[in-house]
Design a protein around this motif. Sequence first.
Motif, short mmCIF file in Angstrom:
data_model
loop_
_atom_site.label_atom_id
_atom_site.label_comp_id
_atom_site.label_asym_id
_atom_site.label_seq_id
_atom_site.Cartn_x
_atom_site.Cartn_y
_atom_site.Cartn_z
N SER A 178 0.84 -1.20 0.00
CA SER A 178 0.00 0.00 0.00
C SER A 178 0.88 1.25 0.00
N GLU A 179 1.92 1.22 0.83
CA GLU A 179 2.82 2.38 0.88
C GLU A 179 3.50 2.60 -0.47
N GLU A 180 3.96 1.49 -1.06
CA GLU A 180 4.69 1.60 -2.34
C GLU A 180 3.77 2.12 -3.45
N SER A 181 2.52 1.65 -3.43
CA SER A 181 1.64 1.95 -4.57
C SER A 181 0.81 3.21 -4.35
N GLY A 182 0.70 3.66 -3.10
CA GLY A 182 -0.16 4.81 -2.82
C GLY A 182 -1.64 4.44 -2.81
N ILE A 183 -1.94 3.15 -2.87
CA ILE A 183 -3.35 2.72 -2.81
C ILE A 183 -3.64 2.28 -1.38
N GLY A 184 -4.71 2.81 -0.81
CA GLY A 184 -5.03 2.48 0.57
C GLY A 184 -5.43 1.01 0.71
N VAL A 185 -5.26 0.47 1.90
CA VAL A 185 -5.68 -0.92 2.12
C VAL A 185 -6.40 -1.02 3.45
N ARG A 186 -7.44 -1.82 3.48
CA ARG A 186 -8.07 -2.13 4.77
C ARG A 186 -8.41 -3.61 4.78
N PHE A 187 -8.21 -4.20 5.94
CA PHE A 187 -8.37 -5.65 6.08
C PHE A 187 -9.60 -5.96 6.92
N HIS A 188 -10.02 -7.19 6.78
CA HIS A 188 -11.19 -7.61 7.54
C HIS A 188 -11.04 -9.10 7.85
N ILE A 189 -11.44 -9.50 9.04
CA ILE A 189 -11.49 -10.93 9.31
C ILE A 189 -12.88 -11.29 9.82
N THR A 190 -13.27 -12.53 9.61
CA THR A 190 -14.52 -13.03 10.19
C THR A 190 -14.15 -14.19 11.11
N THR A 191 -14.52 -14.06 12.38
CA THR A 191 -14.15 -15.09 13.34
C THR A 191 -15.39 -15.77 13.92
N ASN A 192 -15.23 -17.04 14.30
CA ASN A 192 -16.35 -17.73 14.95
C ASN A 192 -16.43 -17.36 16.43
N GLY A 193 -15.43 -16.68 16.94
CA GLY A 193 -15.49 -16.14 18.30
C GLY A 193 -15.41 -17.19 19.39
#
Length: 690
Positions: A178-193
């Motif tokens: 993301s830093e190299e490309s200038g494109i933002g990134v956001r992550f997500h996880i789904t957990t069974n908790g």
Amino acid sequence: MAEYVFPKINAHCITVNGHHLVFSPGTAPPMRVGDAAFDLVQNCSGMTIRESAEWLRERHGETSGHVARQLAEIADLGYFSEPQPDLEDCTNNLPPPANFGICITHKCNMRCRYCFAGGLREADEPEDISYDTACAAIDFIFDVVQPPWANISLGITGEPQLRWDLIRDVADYGRKKSEESGIGVRFHITTNGLHASPEMLDYLQEHPEDMGVTLSWDGPPDVHNRQRLSRDGADTYERVSRTFELLRDSMKTRPSVTATVCVSEPDMAGVFAHLFEEGVRDLTIKQTRSVAPAITITEESLPAFKASFAELAELLLRADDAQMERLFTLAKDDALGRYIYRIAKRESFLYRCPGGRCGYDIDTNGDIYPCASLVGVTDYRMGNVRTGFTKQAEKFFLEDTSLPKMQACQDCWAKYYCGGPCTYVSALTCGRFDVPYGPDCELIKYLIELAGYVVARLAVERPGLLPHVLSLREPVPMGPRPEALCRRAYDPLWGLPSEAWRVADPIVLTGSRDAGGYQRRRRPKNNKAAVHLKWDDEFLYLMTEVYGSSPAPPTTADVEWWFRESIQFAIDPGNDGGESRYPWKLPEGDYEYGVAGVDGKACIYDCQANPLRPSESGKALITREDDVITYKVAIPWQQVSEFAPSVGAECRFSIVVNDSDEGIRGWLQWTNGLAIRKAPARFGLLRLVE
Ligand code: SF4
Ligand code: SF4
């Protein structure tokens, strides 16, 4: 002059709980109409106005004649005529690729009754992704994604906490890209908790800006425990509800929740009410899908399913003023919520889903699939991250699965709301992608009717609420927070000329993309603005110069000032991005001010106290020179409790410049947490410096 003849009317008419609704597929949201209009829409095709007026008078009495004329006017506006979107247009208008999933592991520590893992899957892929393949997947994503954002779900199958080490490494690699490309990134996880590992909780605390979480939680204890079992068959409700609390504490915001409802015991309203009571405010309810008839909707189980959704719709509409949050709780992907948003936003769809068009999921061996449900179903494999998409796969998902190619959908009144069959469900139940599964269609059409009913009732009974419902569901940006500096003023600024207020690095609002990278909502014509911020021990000084503003109608005390030339700014002194209970008000402890020239006088409004009554505190001055308006404001720090001005002190901040060119409210904004919905989580960071 030839007399008006009603064209063939393409409308779907239903009555829900005594409310008549007319759907004009694809061209408008449903209208709630009276008896006469309802009757007419269903019967007037081919009649002249005169004939239809007579026909109405006979059936509905003297006073109904005007209805025919009104209906003709509506038809002239294009309602009831079928739009003809062509395939080329619809592929051109698809949103750019932005949503991706990477399978981190197929391993899971639970054994849910309905788990789709294994449903149609036939690929022989490794259980865990290797670090190299995961990096290749990230490289591929950054090759195909369109700026500004890549949304990456880490762990679309299995339980991500079982490979938290990999999640961390892959996310770090993604941030580097993301830093190299200038494109933002956001992550997500789904957990069974089933548990909340300290590693995960610490990590979420360290990365509040770009890591989102969804928890799988099926509702009340008896329902949840029947459906979601641990490997050794034990109940899991207590552990999952505890995980919700831990996540909430770590993330400083509530995690999203997905609840799966089994066809054998559908109780949408019960599930919703329980989870809402437990504090869930972003909820997706979905029904189970599987090859097993006991789990998939059938003709037999359909009526109970419909009745349960109807109960949920009534529950939402029953919300009184103190319970309005209910209306904002269903997420954009929820089974019913998605149609509420589509109808309210007048969107028409030529595809069922983004799968294979602007969303892709990647298996542990690097193979690309259109969606998480189809991962491992090799008939729908689209290529591999190391070799790219196959040409056939791209064509298949852009053309062959588009609505105009679905013969079975052509006469369906709901087609532009629905977008065509779900590839996964069709493959699962009918063995081919282009044959819709009957009970699924029946349910979708019913949900669309129900959503139309909710929207039509809201539009009539709570007209002010609908825009809030829609704005709330816009994604909260989780990328790097935009920052601005507030420079020390060495002399009190009040009374000094503008030169003394200026700083070298103001926040610049350009209209096309704000300094913080956030898109404006509706741009006032030709406007640009610069926001200069300074501080001393006593005051926060703010000067906003708005360029290119054409003279607007004067603001008077009887007009809500934010619809005219004005500024609004807000401070979250605790810098905690806390949630607001209502979309139109900041949470307790945060501050919002408005400045407008009302009846020729510059007024400050303390919006938390009363957005319509000018406040006595603070100082404001508004001047206009040619096409430049200058707002100067001084807010005493004394008013902003919990904040001690000093070098290095930080708070969250957002500002909106309102205008009313052509009588329509437009605005420029620095971060999108203020103009429509009050959301401090979306504010930028303001740092006090020398
Ligand atoms: S409801 Fe069924 S028939 Fe109608 S458009 Fe959707 S998939 Fe096609
Ligand atoms: S193909 Fe079906 S399951 Fe997959 S994303 Fe589209 S609608 Fe959802």
